[in-house]
Structure formats: structure tokens, C-alpha cells
Motif scaffolding. Structure first.
Motif, short mmCIF file in Angstrom:
data_model
loop_
_atom_site.label_atom_id
_atom_site.label_comp_id
_atom_site.label_asym_id
_atom_site.label_seq_id
_atom_site.Cartn_x
_atom_site.Cartn_y
_atom_site.Cartn_z
N UNK A 135 0.77 -1.14 -0.04
CA UNK A 135 -0.08 -0.02 -0.03
C UNK A 135 0.92 1.28 -0.11
N UNK A 136 2.01 1.31 1.02
CA UNK A 136 2.84 2.47 0.99
C UNK A 136 3.65 2.61 -0.25
N UNK A 137 4.35 1.57 -0.86
CA UNK A 137 5.42 1.71 -1.59
C UNK A 137 6.68 1.84 -1.22
N UNK A 138 7.80 2.13 -2.08
CA UNK A 138 9.10 2.25 -1.57
C UNK A 138 9.61 3.58 -2.14
N UNK A 139 10.66 4.19 -1.31
CA UNK A 139 11.37 3.54 -0.35
C UNK A 139 10.69 3.43 0.84
N UNK A 140 11.17 2.45 1.70
CA UNK A 140 10.66 2.37 3.12
C UNK A 140 11.29 1.72 4.09
N UNK A 141 11.08 1.70 5.34
CA UNK A 141 12.10 1.07 6.35
C UNK A 141 11.27 0.09 7.06
N UNK A 153 17.53 -3.24 11.06
CA UNK A 153 16.98 -2.35 10.29
C UNK A 153 17.30 -2.50 8.80
N UNK A 154 16.24 -2.46 7.93
CA UNK A 154 16.69 -2.70 6.52
C UNK A 154 15.83 -1.39 5.97
N UNK A 155 16.66 -0.20 5.41
CA UNK A 155 16.18 0.34 4.45
C UNK A 155 16.25 -0.07 3.16
N UNK A 161 12.54 -5.43 -1.78
CA UNK A 161 13.64 -5.57 -0.93
C UNK A 161 12.82 -5.37 0.49
N UNK A 162 11.78 -4.40 0.55
CA UNK A 162 11.02 -4.72 1.89
C UNK A 162 10.47 -5.83 2.16
N UNK A 186 7.94 5.07 7.28
CA UNK A 186 7.97 5.80 6.38
C UNK A 186 9.53 6.23 6.17
N UNK A 187 10.07 6.33 4.71
CA UNK A 187 11.59 6.77 4.45
C UNK A 187 11.44 8.19 4.55
N UNK A 188 12.45 8.56 5.47
CA UNK A 188 12.72 10.20 5.37
C UNK A 188 13.85 10.37 4.79
N UNK A 189 13.96 11.52 4.06
CA UNK A 189 15.16 12.34 3.46
C UNK A 189 15.51 13.36 4.39
N UNK A 190 16.92 13.46 4.27
CA UNK A 190 17.48 14.31 5.16
C UNK A 190 18.89 13.88 5.47
N UNK A 191 19.58 14.61 6.67
CA UNK A 191 21.10 14.23 6.90
C UNK A 191 20.86 13.60 8.37
N UNK A 192 21.43 12.64 8.67
CA UNK A 192 21.36 11.86 10.08
C UNK A 192 22.52 12.84 10.96
#
Length: 425
Positions: A135-141, A153-155, A161-162, A186-192
Motif C-alpha cells: 500500500x505504501x510503496x518504496x522506499x520504506x524502512x 533495520x533494513x532501508x 527489498x522490503x 516511512x522513509x525520511x529524506x535528510x541528513x542523520x
């Protein structure tokens, strides 16, 4: 005072190293410790999850302060046992440590108290988890709910892959009972970035910010690891962002756990994603990070024993916590094959030469064999250097790394590359 440190990795070596610098400390024990720790403390062969043996040892040796390094003994209730026997111990009680021990618990706390994090679903049924992914699609964690030594944890960049991650974690049970429940995020975009904080359950005092490097190869490529290096401070956590993290994440999390009847005392680790919408929580850990500890504690100017006792006694608001205006870089040297299968027992050379180059070499996966230090884990050493800025610390750290050798040794050559990129820009 007499101190006991529980654990045997690079983080615990850094804790012992910092505690040994205190004029208040006359004797340190470490269970089980490692050869590097053995230069500063007496190593004792006690399993970190043997609560009875640990509390008996603390009583017999008249330990004044116990410091818990890894997550497993916290989840096993070591703090509760020590507290019940009237022994001072730094770390959260079992109920509060669930903020790391159960990702579902942590996510539910964040949702209930409005702490910013990724959208998610929690599943005990693999079919339902797969349907949610479709339902959500990828990318996903996809995350195993329980403790999986930092590897659960699998990104997933594709739906396939998910779905495979769900099979691996839930159906194949590669992480055992830790994967009986999964969190799909949900896959988050940004800098860790990582921000650790001292807390006594009410007052929260942030440490110096840091940034870890999870992927095994340069350029953030390859599989995730326990961490291939770190540096501090992290420029992405600007004063403005840090203020938001304190107001929107760390203080609310501590307040939430107290409101839930499980007050949190110790070190609270927030793994963060700095997104366009602001900082969000990737995960909480209930202890010092590894390898972040190896770059954060060297920058602490205050006496660590005093700060830890203030957390235990509830007087952190009256305690000054002072940091050096410097930078630190840690490069992890790993065994050949890590994070997959790797060899053990290879002789390590150049440790004294690395120290002479101005670095502190923290032992993570080492052992003694015939009087020589040998490899005994995937992440073998954490080579840490400090200087007045990150660029100089990088140069010093790699100069020390290049003096150390063992068969199959490998490390990333781009630790702190985001700082270098910022300078170039």
C-alpha cells in the motif's frame, strides 16, 4: 571511589578511559572488559546479563558507582536489581529502557506525545506487514521491534527489498524473538545526526552533537554496520536545530516517560534525521552510542563521575557540564569480511606507534593470545584523535590508523566527509 563498568567493547573502553581521568576514582573494574580496558581497569569475567553475579561482585568489592555500557543488561533489568540492593548505578530502569528495547513502544510514545518521527505501522503478522508495504510503496524502512545488535533495520529502496526484509525478520527469524514484531516506517529524506544527553528524569543536558557512519564502504555504500566511525561536533546540528531538538524531542521524551510511570535516568540517545520540515527521530537508544561515545566523551571537560552521580541523585540542574571547544574523529578499523563472516585471532601491530601519533586507540573486538593483542570481533579498534577543528582531527586520526596493521584490516577513508564537503562548498 570504586567504579564498575559493565560491557566489553569500544564504548566501554571510552567510558573507562574517561572515568580513569577523574581524581575521585581510585579503582575501576570492568565486566568483562578487553585488553585495551585492562591497561586502565581490572577486567572480571562476568556475563553482562548475569544480574546475580554482578550485584554480588558490586557488594563484595564495595562499588560506589556502576556504569552500564550496552543495551542488553538494561533490557535485562540490571538497574532495577542494583537499585533494590541500594547500589548506585547509571542507566535507565528496565521499564524506561523499553524506549530502545521495543521500537513499537518508542513509536507509540512519540505518537502519543507529539514527538516528530516517521509515519509507521506495527505488525505481528507477516502477511499484514507485506500488505502495508504494498500500500505504501518504496522506499520504506523495515525494523525488527526488539534488540538486534544494531542490525535489525533494513532501508529498502524497492518494494521487493522490503518484502524480503519482512521474510528475513519475521519468517526466517534471523534475529530470533526480536523479530516477532516489526515496525514498518516511512522513509525520511535528510541528513542523520546523533545527540546524546544526560538526564536525571527531569533535567536534560545535551552532550556535543555527533555523526555516525553506518555503511561499510566509502561514499555511504554497502551494508549497514554497527558504525564505521564518527565525528563531533556535527555541523548539521546548528544552534537553531539543537534548540528545536531539545524543545521538541529530548525534553518531551523525558517528560513523556515520567508521565507514563517509567522515569528515565541516564544517557538518552536520539538518532535524528534533519529533514526540510525540521528534526525527526529515527530511533532512541537507552545508553551511550557506539562509536559516538568515542568522540563525545573526549570532549567532556567536566568530571564524568560527578555528572553521572547528579543524574542518579536528581541534582543535574545544579551541576555544570562543560565541553571543550575542539573536535574529535574516530575511525573504526574492522576485520576482513566485516560486516559478514570474519576471521579472529590475527595479531595486531602498531598500537604504541598510533598512540605516539597523538591518537587514543579504543579496543572494540580484541583479545590476548600468547601475550599479544589479536582480533576478536568485527569492529576491532576505534582510533580517535582530537584537535582544534574537524579537518585537523581527521588528518591526525588517519595518520594513526596508518601505523596499525592486522590481516584483512579495512576502514573507511572518508569519515567526516560531510564536513569536508561543507568546507569545499
Amino acid at each position: 571511589m570504586r567504579v564498575l563498568v559493565i560491557g566489553g567493547g569500544g564504548r566501554e573502553h571510552a567510558l573507562v578511559w574517561k572515568l580513569a581521568a577523574s581524581p575521585r576514582v581510585e579503582k575501576i573494574y570492568c565486566a568483562p572488559g578487553n585488553p585495551g580496558v585492562g591497561a586502565l581497569a581490572e577486567c572480571v569475567d562476568i556475563d553482562v546479563k548475569d544480574n546475580t553475579a554482578l550485584v554480588t561482585f558490586a557488594w563484595e568489592k564495595k562499588i560506589d558507582l556502576t556504569v552500564v555500557g550496552p543495551e542488553a543488561p538494561l533490557a535485562n533489568g540490571i538497574v532495577d536489581v542494583f537499585a533494590a540492593h541500594g547500589l548506585k548505578i547509571f542507566g535507565p530502569a528496565q521499564a524506561a529502557a523499553r524506549i530502545e528495547g521495543s521500537k513499537a513502544f518508542a513509536k507509540d510514545i512519540m505518537r502519543k506525545y507529539g514527538i516528530p518521527t516517521a509515519g509507521y505501522g506495527v505488525f505481528t503478522d507477516a502477511v499484514a506487514a507485506r500488505d502495508y508495504i504494498k500500500e505504501q510503496g518504496a522506499p520504506i524502512v523495515v525494523k525488527a521491534d526488539g534488540l538486534a545488535a544494531g542490525k535489525g533495520v533494513v532501508v529498502a529502496m524497492t518494494e521487493a527489498e522490503a518484502l524480503a526484509a519482512v521474510d528475513m525478520i519475521m519468517t526466517d527469524a534471523v534475529f530470533g524473538t526480536a523479530g516477532a514484531q516489526v515496525v514498518v516506517e516511512e522513509f525520511m529524506q535528510g541528513e542523520e545526526a546523533s545527540l546524546l544527553a544526560f538526564t536525571d528524569g527531569r533535567t536534560v543536558v545535551p552532550m556535543v552533537s555527533a555523526q555516525d557512519h553506518k555503511r561499510v564502504f566509502d561514499g555511504d555504500r554497502g551494508p549497514n554496520t554497527g558504525g564505521m566511525g564518527a565525528y563531533a561536533p556535527a555541523p548539521v546540528l546548528t544552534p537553531a536545530v539543537l534548540e528545536r531538538v531539545m524543545k521538541e524531542i529530548l525534553q518531551p521524551a523525558v517528560d513523556a516517560l515520567r508521565a507514563e510511570g517509567c522515569p528515565y535516568c541516564g544517557c538518552l540517545y536520539a538518532g535524528l534525521m534533519i529533514t526540510d520540515a525540521g528534526p525527526k527521530v529515527v530511533e532512541f537508544n537507552a545508553r551511550f552510542g557506539d562509536p559516538e561515545t568515542q568522540v563525545v566523551l573526549p570532549l567532556l571537560e567536566s568530571d564524568l563521575t560527578t555528572v553521572m552521580e547528579a543524574c542518579i541523585d536528581g541534582t543535574l540542574d545544579k551541576t555544570a557540564v562543560v565541553w571543550r571547544d575542539e573536535a574529535a574523529v574516530c575511525v573504526v578499523m574492522a576485520a576482513g569480511g566485516y560486516p559478514g563472516e570474519y576471521d579472529k585471532g590475527d595479531v595486531i601491530s602498531g598500537l604504541e606507534e598510533a598512540a605516539a601519533a597523538g591518537a587514543v586507540v579504543f579496543h572494540a573486538g580484541t583479545a590476548l593470545k600468547d601475550g599479544r593483542v589479536v582480533t576478536n570481533g568485527g569492529r576491532v579498534l576505534g582510533v580517535t584523535a582530537m584537535d582544534r577543528d574537524v579537518l585537523r582531527a581527521i588528518e591526525k586520526a588517519y595518520a594513526a590508523v596508518d601505523r596499525i596493521g592486522f590481516r584483512g584490516a579495512h576502514c573507511r577513508r572518508d569519515i567526516a566527509h560531510r564536513v569536508i564537503d561543507r568546507v569545499k562548498k
